[in-house]
Design a protein around this motif. Structure first.
Motif, PDB file in Angstrom:
ATOM      1  N   ARG A 112       0.839  -1.202   0.000  1.00  0.00           N
ATOM      2  CA  ARG A 112       0.000   0.000   0.000  1.00  0.00           C
ATOM      3  C   ARG A 112       0.871   1.247   0.000  1.00  0.00           C
ATOM      4  O   ARG A 112       0.445   2.321  -0.446  1.00  0.00           O
ATOM      5  CB  ARG A 112      -0.893   0.038   1.244  1.00  0.00           C
ATOM      6  N   LYS A 120       0.190   9.280   1.872  1.00  0.00           N
ATOM      7  CA  LYS A 120      -1.278   9.299   1.809  1.00  0.00           C
ATOM      8  C   LYS A 120      -1.765  10.122   0.625  1.00  0.00           C
ATOM      9  O   LYS A 120      -1.012  10.908   0.025  1.00  0.00           O
ATOM     10  CB  LYS A 120      -1.868   9.864   3.099  1.00  0.00           C
ATOM     11  N   ASN A 145       3.508   4.807  12.567  1.00  0.00           N
ATOM     12  CA  ASN A 145       2.090   4.536  12.395  1.00  0.00           C
ATOM     13  C   ASN A 145       1.290   5.333  13.417  1.00  0.00           C
ATOM     14  O   ASN A 145       1.580   5.289  14.615  1.00  0.00           O
ATOM     15  CB  ASN A 145       1.788   3.044  12.569  1.00  0.00           C
ATOM     16  N   GLY A 188      -2.770   6.570  14.641  1.00  0.00           N
ATOM     17  CA  GLY A 188      -4.203   6.314  14.528  1.00  0.00           C
ATOM     18  C   GLY A 188      -4.768   5.749  15.804  1.00  0.00           C
ATOM     19  O   GLY A 188      -4.331   6.098  16.901  1.00  0.00           O
ATOM     20  N   SER A 189      -5.737   4.867  15.664  1.00  0.00           N
ATOM     21  CA  SER A 189      -6.377   4.231  16.816  1.00  0.00           C
ATOM     22  C   SER A 189      -6.040   2.743  16.819  1.00  0.00           C
ATOM     23  O   SER A 189      -5.386   2.241  15.894  1.00  0.00           O
ATOM     24  CB  SER A 189      -7.897   4.413  16.734  1.00  0.00           C
ATOM     25  N   GLN A 190      -6.507   2.031  17.828  1.00  0.00           N
ATOM     26  CA  GLN A 190      -6.242   0.600  17.902  1.00  0.00           C
ATOM     27  C   GLN A 190      -6.879  -0.151  16.743  1.00  0.00           C
ATOM     28  O   GLN A 190      -6.377  -1.180  16.302  1.00  0.00           O
ATOM     29  CB  GLN A 190      -6.759   0.043  19.235  1.00  0.00           C
ATOM     30  N   SER A 191      -7.980   0.388  16.215  1.00  0.00           N
ATOM     31  CA  SER A 191      -8.673  -0.301  15.134  1.00  0.00           C
ATOM     32  C   SER A 191      -8.193   0.100  13.751  1.00  0.00           C
ATOM     33  O   SER A 191      -8.396  -0.623  12.780  1.00  0.00           O
ATOM     34  CB  SER A 191     -10.185  -0.031  15.223  1.00  0.00           C
ATOM     35  N   ARG A 192      -7.536   1.251  13.655  1.00  0.00           N
ATOM     36  CA  ARG A 192      -7.071   1.707  12.334  1.00  0.00           C
ATOM     37  C   ARG A 192      -5.853   2.602  12.496  1.00  0.00           C
ATOM     38  O   ARG A 192      -5.931   3.651  13.121  1.00  0.00           O
ATOM     39  CB  ARG A 192      -8.192   2.465  11.618  1.00  0.00           C
ATOM     40  N   MET A 193      -4.728   2.184  11.905  1.00  0.00           N
ATOM     41  CA  MET A 193      -3.506   2.967  11.952  1.00  0.00           C
ATOM     42  C   MET A 193      -2.924   3.078  10.552  1.00  0.00           C
ATOM     43  O   MET A 193      -3.075   2.170   9.736  1.00  0.00           O
ATOM     44  CB  MET A 193      -2.478   2.344  12.902  1.00  0.00           C
ATOM     45  N   ASP A 194      -2.257   4.196  10.288  1.00  0.00           N
ATOM     46  CA  ASP A 194      -1.628   4.404   8.989  1.00  0.00           C
ATOM     47  C   ASP A 194      -0.255   5.028   9.173  1.00  0.00           C
ATOM     48  O   ASP A 194      -0.040   5.840  10.086  1.00  0.00           O
ATOM     49  CB  ASP A 194      -2.479   5.325   8.110  1.00  0.00           C
TER      50      ASP A 194
END
Length: 216
Positions: A24, A98, A162, A164-170
């Motif tokens: 990605r 991004k 990285n 973000g949050s625990q459910s979504r990181m970038d």
């Protein structure tokens, strides 16, 4: 033997999934290098201070154009444009940070060290403009919309990792270097690549530049 085969298959699948995830951001070639590194790419998400060359591109006049276009046609146009831009970025082993609307942020010298990061960034920017010209020629021939893109390139210290949050990181990069690149890009007219004095100094042996003077 069966257990060993299953374990090998499981490890292979994990590697393929990891390579797909890394792809990605980077080319498959760079993704494989990261996975073959001593930490297997585990440290890519860790917060770290590093030096990087940043490239930011942005489509000029995009907001009024987008408001006048059919949403489906707009998304199709952006996807076609970004597809070609990402191909150029990966040819120069850049890391895709991004997409921000119609803008594109690219990093060089992270996560893999690139001693020639500034040269890579400028070469990438120049090829992007050539690719945009070819894209516009095809669009015009087909009666479609053409795009004017300004690009800025700067280098310096950044914080990478990285976020973000625990459910979504970038993966992303932050700091004054990134902010300055964004402002530099904002000054560049369609078809131009503006570089900072730091990038010019690092690539003076590779490229000829026109001095634009001081900018606020």
């Amino acid at each position: 033997m069966r257990a060993l085969v299953l374990k090998f298959a499981e490890n292979l699948l994990r590697r393929e999934l990891a390579e797909t995830a890394l792809s990605r951001y980077v080319s498959h070639q760079v993704a494989r290098k990261i996975l073959d590194s001593p930490d297997g790419g585990a440290g890519m998400g860790d917060g770290r201070r590093t030096k990087a060359a940043i490239l930011i591109s942005d489509i000029r006049g995009f907001t009024p154009m987008s408001e006048a276009m059919d949403p489906g046609a707009l998304v199709k146009l952006l996807n076609a444009y970004f597809g070609r831009m990402v191909d150029v970025v990966f040819r120069h082993d850049g890391t895709l940070d991004k997409f921000v609307g119609d803008a594109l942020i690219v990093v060089f010298n992270d996560p893999l060290e690139q001693p020639d990061a500034e040269r890579r960034a400028v070469a990438c920017a120049a090829e992007m403009q050539r690719e945009i010209a070819a894209f516009n020629a095809e669009q015009a021939a087909a009666g479609g919309k053409t795009l004017g893109v300004g690009i800025g390139v700067h280098c310096g210290a950044v914080v990478a990792g990285n976020v973000g949050s625990q459910s979504r990181m970038d993966y992303t990069v932050m700091g004054d270097t990134v902010n300055f690149t964004s402002r530099l890009q904002g000054k560049a007219p369609a078809g131009a690549v503006y570089v900072s004095a730091a990038v010019r100094a690092a690539t003076a042996g590779d490229y000829a530049y026109k001095d634009m003077g001081r900018m606020e």
